[in-house]
Design a protein around this motif. Structure first.
Motif, PDB file in Angstrom:
ATOM      1  N   ALA A 167       7.936   6.602  11.275  1.00 23.88           N
ATOM      2  CA  ALA A 167       9.057   7.482  10.901  1.00 23.88           C
ATOM      3  C   ALA A 167       9.209   8.605  11.922  1.00 23.88           C
ATOM      4  O   ALA A 167      10.322   8.955  12.336  1.00 23.88           O
ATOM      5  CB  ALA A 167       8.826   8.062   9.506  1.00 23.88           C
ATOM      6  N   TRP A 168       8.084   9.145  12.354  1.00 22.36           N
ATOM      7  CA  TRP A 168       8.092  10.234  13.338  1.00 22.36           C
ATOM      8  C   TRP A 168       8.702   9.747  14.651  1.00 22.36           C
ATOM      9  O   TRP A 168       9.541  10.410  15.257  1.00 22.36           O
ATOM     10  CB  TRP A 168       6.653  10.726  13.531  1.00 22.36           C
ATOM     11  CG  TRP A 168       6.493  11.969  14.345  1.00 22.36           C
ATOM     12  CD1 TRP A 168       6.402  13.255  13.888  1.00 22.36           C
ATOM     13  CD2 TRP A 168       6.382  12.046  15.783  1.00 22.36           C
ATOM     14  NE1 TRP A 168       6.242  14.125  14.940  1.00 22.36           N
ATOM     15  CE2 TRP A 168       6.221  13.404  16.119  1.00 22.36           C
ATOM     16  CE3 TRP A 168       6.401  11.102  16.807  1.00 22.36           C
ATOM     17  CZ2 TRP A 168       6.089  13.853  17.431  1.00 22.36           C
ATOM     18  CZ3 TRP A 168       6.273  11.537  18.121  1.00 22.36           C
ATOM     19  CH2 TRP A 168       6.117  12.900  18.418  1.00 22.36           C
ATOM     20  N   LYS A 205       6.771  -1.196  10.473  1.00 22.31           N
ATOM     21  CA  LYS A 205       5.371  -0.899  10.166  1.00 22.31           C
ATOM     22  C   LYS A 205       4.931   0.289  11.008  1.00 22.31           C
ATOM     23  O   LYS A 205       5.477   0.519  12.089  1.00 22.31           O
ATOM     24  CB  LYS A 205       4.491  -2.099  10.531  1.00 22.31           C
ATOM     25  CG  LYS A 205       4.778  -3.321   9.695  1.00 22.31           C
ATOM     26  CD  LYS A 205       3.826  -4.435  10.067  1.00 22.31           C
ATOM     27  CE  LYS A 205       4.295  -5.734   9.463  1.00 22.31           C
ATOM     28  NZ  LYS A 205       3.448  -6.862   9.829  1.00 22.31           N
ATOM     29  N   ASN A 206       3.931   0.997  10.532  1.00 24.17           N
ATOM     30  CA  ASN A 206       3.334   2.047  11.365  1.00 24.17           C
ATOM     31  C   ASN A 206       2.522   1.347  12.449  1.00 24.17           C
ATOM     32  O   ASN A 206       1.608   0.571  12.135  1.00 24.17           O
ATOM     33  CB  ASN A 206       2.439   2.953  10.525  1.00 24.17           C
ATOM     34  CG  ASN A 206       3.249   3.872   9.617  1.00 24.17           C
ATOM     35  OD1 ASN A 206       4.370   4.256   9.950  1.00 24.17           O
ATOM     36  ND2 ASN A 206       2.691   4.222   8.470  1.00 24.17           N
ATOM     37  N   SER A 240      10.326   0.824   3.829  1.00 27.36           N
ATOM     38  CA  SER A 240      10.058   1.100   5.250  1.00 27.36           C
ATOM     39  C   SER A 240      10.566  -0.088   6.058  1.00 27.36           C
ATOM     40  O   SER A 240      10.184  -1.221   5.788  1.00 27.36           O
ATOM     41  CB  SER A 240       8.561   1.242   5.502  1.00 27.36           C
ATOM     42  OG  SER A 240       8.033   2.320   4.787  1.00 27.36           O
ATOM     43  N   HIS A 250      14.381   9.768   4.447  1.00 30.65           N
ATOM     44  CA  HIS A 250      13.209   9.233   5.164  1.00 30.65           C
ATOM     45  C   HIS A 250      13.685   8.430   6.362  1.00 30.65           C
ATOM     46  O   HIS A 250      14.508   7.530   6.215  1.00 30.65           O
ATOM     47  CB  HIS A 250      12.383   8.341   4.230  1.00 30.65           C
ATOM     48  CG  HIS A 250      10.961   8.171   4.687  1.00 30.65           C
ATOM     49  ND1 HIS A 250      10.638   7.482   5.822  1.00 30.65           N
ATOM     50  CD2 HIS A 250       9.795   8.618   4.167  1.00 30.65           C
ATOM     51  CE1 HIS A 250       9.313   7.499   5.984  1.00 30.65           C
ATOM     52  NE2 HIS A 250       8.777   8.195   4.984  1.00 30.65           N
ATOM     53  N   ARG A 302       8.017   9.769  -4.251  1.00 34.84           N
ATOM     54  CA  ARG A 302       8.819   8.635  -3.768  1.00 34.84           C
ATOM     55  C   ARG A 302      10.304   8.919  -3.929  1.00 34.84           C
ATOM     56  O   ARG A 302      11.101   8.579  -3.062  1.00 34.84           O
ATOM     57  CB  ARG A 302       8.454   7.344  -4.513  1.00 34.84           C
ATOM     58  CG  ARG A 302       7.089   6.788  -4.172  1.00 34.84           C
ATOM     59  CD  ARG A 302       6.921   5.396  -4.752  1.00 34.84           C
ATOM     60  NE  ARG A 302       7.706   4.432  -4.020  1.00 34.84           N
ATOM     61  CZ  ARG A 302       7.277   3.738  -2.966  1.00 34.84           C
ATOM     62  NH1 ARG A 302       6.042   3.883  -2.544  1.00 34.84           N
ATOM     63  NH2 ARG A 302       8.061   2.890  -2.351  1.00 34.84           N
ATOM     64  N   ARG A 359      -0.599  -4.288   5.734  1.00 32.79           N
ATOM     65  CA  ARG A 359       0.661  -4.992   5.430  1.00 32.79           C
ATOM     66  C   ARG A 359       0.580  -6.479   5.786  1.00 32.79           C
ATOM     67  O   ARG A 359       1.601  -7.106   6.096  1.00 32.79           O
ATOM     68  CB  ARG A 359       1.853  -4.368   6.170  1.00 32.79           C
ATOM     69  CG  ARG A 359       2.234  -2.995   5.683  1.00 32.79           C
ATOM     70  CD  ARG A 359       2.781  -3.041   4.264  1.00 32.79           C
ATOM     71  NE  ARG A 359       3.325  -1.757   3.893  1.00 32.79           N
ATOM     72  CZ  ARG A 359       2.590  -0.733   3.427  1.00 32.79           C
ATOM     73  NH1 ARG A 359       1.304  -0.873   3.265  1.00 32.79           N
ATOM     74  NH2 ARG A 359       3.164   0.404   3.105  1.00 32.79           N
ATOM     75  N   GLY A 413       0.826  -1.202   0.000  1.00 31.83           N
ATOM     76  CA  GLY A 413       0.000   0.000   0.000  1.00 31.83           C
ATOM     77  C   GLY A 413       0.854   1.242   0.000  1.00 31.83           C
ATOM     78  O   GLY A 413       1.988   1.222   0.485  1.00 31.83           O
TER      79      GLY A 413
HETATM   80  N1  EPU Z   1       7.678  11.463   8.962  1.00 34.75           N
HETATM   81  C1  EPU Z   1       8.708  11.836   9.781  1.00 34.75           C
HETATM   82  N2  EPU Z   1      10.001  11.657   9.333  1.00 34.75           N
HETATM   83  C2  EPU Z   1      10.285  11.151   8.126  1.00 34.75           C
HETATM   84  C3  EPU Z   1       9.237  10.784   7.275  1.00 34.75           C
HETATM   85  C4  EPU Z   1       7.939  10.934   7.722  1.00 34.75           C
HETATM   86  O1  EPU Z   1       8.506  12.293  10.897  1.00 34.75           O
HETATM   87  O2  EPU Z   1      11.470  10.999   7.806  1.00 34.75           O
HETATM   88  C5  EPU Z   1       6.294  11.609   9.468  1.00 34.75           C
HETATM   89  C6  EPU Z   1       5.608  12.800   8.927  1.00 34.75           C
HETATM   90  O3  EPU Z   1       4.800  13.330   9.945  1.00 34.75           O
HETATM   91  C7  EPU Z   1       4.729  12.255   7.824  1.00 34.75           C
HETATM   92  C8  EPU Z   1       4.379  10.884   8.354  1.00 34.75           C
HETATM   93  O4  EPU Z   1       5.539  10.488   9.075  1.00 34.75           O
HETATM   94  O5  EPU Z   1       3.617  13.035   7.609  1.00 34.75           O
HETATM   95  C9  EPU Z   1       4.050   9.871   7.273  1.00 34.75           C
HETATM   96  O6  EPU Z   1       5.159   9.763   6.393  1.00 34.75           O
HETATM   97  P1  EPU Z   1       5.005   9.191   4.899  1.00 34.75           P
HETATM   98  O7  EPU Z   1       3.916   9.900   4.211  1.00 34.75           O
HETATM   99  O8  EPU Z   1       6.341   9.192   4.271  1.00 34.75           O
HETATM  100  O9  EPU Z   1       4.489   7.725   5.091  1.00 34.75           O
HETATM  101  P2  EPU Z   1       4.938   6.545   6.067  1.00 34.75           P
HETATM  102  O10 EPU Z   1       3.777   6.297   6.980  1.00 34.75           O
HETATM  103  O11 EPU Z   1       6.249   6.761   6.698  1.00 34.75           O
HETATM  104  C10 EPU Z   1       3.884   4.703   4.558  1.00 34.75           C
HETATM  105  C11 EPU Z   1       4.301   3.355   4.038  1.00 34.75           C
HETATM  106  C12 EPU Z   1       5.178   3.504   2.803  1.00 34.75           C
HETATM  107  C13 EPU Z   1       4.413   4.296   1.760  1.00 34.75           C
HETATM  108  C14 EPU Z   1       4.042   5.653   2.365  1.00 34.75           C
HETATM  109  C15 EPU Z   1       3.215   6.495   1.435  1.00 34.75           C
HETATM  110  C16 EPU Z   1       4.416   1.871   5.948  1.00 34.75           C
HETATM  111  C17 EPU Z   1       5.279   1.194   6.941  1.00 34.75           C
HETATM  112  N3  EPU Z   1       5.040   2.643   5.082  1.00 34.75           N
HETATM  113  O12 EPU Z   1       5.063   5.336   5.021  1.00 34.75           O
HETATM  114  O13 EPU Z   1       5.416   2.209   2.299  1.00 34.75           O
HETATM  115  O14 EPU Z   1       5.167   4.473   0.583  1.00 34.75           O
HETATM  116  O15 EPU Z   1       3.257   5.443   3.549  1.00 34.75           O
HETATM  117  O16 EPU Z   1       1.915   6.049   1.413  1.00 34.75           O
HETATM  118  O17 EPU Z   1       3.197   1.686   5.956  1.00 34.75           O
HETATM  119  C18 EPU Z   1       6.939   0.401   2.526  1.00 34.75           C
HETATM  120  O18 EPU Z   1       6.043  -0.184   3.126  1.00 34.75           O
HETATM  121  O19 EPU Z   1       8.059  -0.137   2.315  1.00 34.75           O
HETATM  122  C19 EPU Z   1       6.708   1.762   2.098  1.00 34.75           C
HETATM  123  C20 EPU Z   1       7.647   2.497   1.549  1.00 34.75           C
END
Ligand code: EPU
Length: 351
Positions: A285-286, A247-248, A244, A308, A225, A167, A131
């Motif tokens: 990530a946060w 997981k979130n 990633s 990231h 991306r 996931r 996703g």
């Molecule tokens: N953020 C940070 N630091 C960072 C990056 C992000 O604090 O370095 C915070 C920000 O507040 C941001 C929030 O995290 O608004 C969300 O970040 P992002 O939009 O990059 O999405 P993510 O939740 O970190 C998920 C998926 C990704 C997918 C993106 C976009 C998971 C574990 N990861 O990342 O999937 O591309 O959303 O939809 O669910 C993967 O699974 O390998 C993957 C890359």
């Protein structure tokens, strides 16, 4: 069929880590998959099924048995429509995922455009219910053709039978190791509108008078991306990752309140999204970044991507042991500061 011997696995993974496979075979058809499975059984070799290698951490010792790489090709756009008028694409598990997305977008079919630029092969997509940017493959998968290792039968599992979650699916959950994905049927909407739910996409198109089309959405996703180091770009050192790494976390409301209290005491607010009606999904990530692991962290062979905080990167010649040491450090620190356990996303092989 010829089994190759002592084949290095690192070049077959996006993070470029891992030892060799004792035996290795590429299977280009269902029959070849069946033959490889039979041969692993007759020689009593442990079997590992490899797809695009984009979500794996292979041990430095490699794999002691047979690695079977699924290379079944083919993207067939059928003339058949499902009951919602969606067009069926029948795709071999070995096809490159992004090539399929590109074909779908060129055919003006909606449903996977936000999943542009994701590395790996089609066969891996149902396994972890891939996703991004507001779409998940569980929304468009009609069925998955598998080889059932329990009884050697070929089966067609409908979407409901796959048990999709965030996931997750039966393939990486309750039935892990039982099925080999051979083909995936996607149902896509002809002349459909692109999905633009996700904040990053809305920001990208802010100020535009007209709605973006599918091709523009695909390009926007690839662009976003790339900025996050989540697109494989030759020469970009941040690309040697498994995407990633965590997981979130999905928290109960009580756990989430505790986390909010901890954040408030530091004058912070955690990015959170409602999930599963009674839960909250928070940004891993946060949490990583606010636990002392900034983008670009680490001066050794393993570190955090400069783009990231969720990607652990191999800066060259890194080992799986080094990756796991950083993973442990992150998990411990996030748990100590925020009271949240981060679950690893990539699959560990040969540990
Ligand atoms: N953020 C940070 N630091 C960072 C990056 C992000 O604090 O370095 C915070 C920000 O507040 C941001 C929030 O995290 O608004 C969300 O970040 P992002 O939009 O990059 O999405 P993510 O939740 O970190 C998920 C998926 C990704 C997918 C993106 C976009 C998971 C574990 N990861 O990342 O999937 O591309 O959303 O939809 O669910 C993967 O699974 O390998 C993957 C890359």
């Amino acid at each position: 069929m010829e089994l190759l011997e002592n084949i290095p696995l690192a070049p077959l993974t996006t993070i470029r880590i891992g030892g060799a496979a004792k035996y290795f075979v590429d299977a280009h058809s269902i029959e070849e998959v069946q033959q490889a499975v039979a041969s692993s059984r007759s020689r009593e070799l442990p079997l590992f099924v490899l797809g695009g290698g984009s979500n794996l951490l292979v041990s430095d010792r490699g794999w002691p048995g047979l690695v079977l790489r699924i290379a079944i090709p083919g993207i067939e756009q059928s003339s058949r429509h499902d009951e919602h008028g969606r067009i069926i694409f029948d795709v071999g598990a070995g096809e490159s995922w992004d090539r399929f997305v590109s074909r779908a977008v060129m055919a003006h079919c909606a449903g996977v455009e936000c999943l542009s630029g994701i590395p790996g092969s089609v066969g891996g997509t149902p396994v972890q219910n891939v996703g991004a940017y507001g779409q998940e493959v569980s929304e468009t998968i009609e069925s998955v053709q598998v080889l059932d290792l329990k009884d050697g039968q070929l089966r067609e599992l409908c979407r409901e039978a796959c048990g999709f979650g965030y996931r997750s699916s039966i393939f990486n959950g309750s039935e892990r190791g039982r099925f080999i994905v051979l083909r995936v049927r996607y149902a896509l909407t002809p002349e459909g509108k692109p999905c633009s739910r996700y904040a990053d996409l809305q920001r990208h198109f802010a100020g535009r008078e007209t709605q973006p089309n599918l091709a523009e959405t695909r390009e926007a996703v690839r662009h976003i991306r790339a900025l996050k180091g989540m697109l494989i770009v030759p020469g970009d050192a941040d690309c040697f990752s498994a995407g990633s790494f965590f997981k979130n976390p999905v928290l109960t409301l009580e756990q989430h309140q505790d986390l909010e209290r901890r954040a408030a005491s530091r004058g912070l607010a955690v990015p959170s999204y409602p999930a599963l009606q009674t839960h909250m999904k928070v940004s891993a990530a946060w949490l990583v970044e606010r636990s002392g692991f900034a983008k670009g962290h680490g001066d050794g062979r393993v570190g955090i991507s400069s783009k990231h905080a969720l990607a652990i990167v191999n800066r060259g010649e890194a080992t799986a042991v080094e990756v796991l040491a950083l993973k442990d450090q992150i998990q411990h620190r996030v748990e100590a500061i925020w009271g949240v356990h981060l679950e690893m996303e990539p699959v560990m092989v040969g540990f």
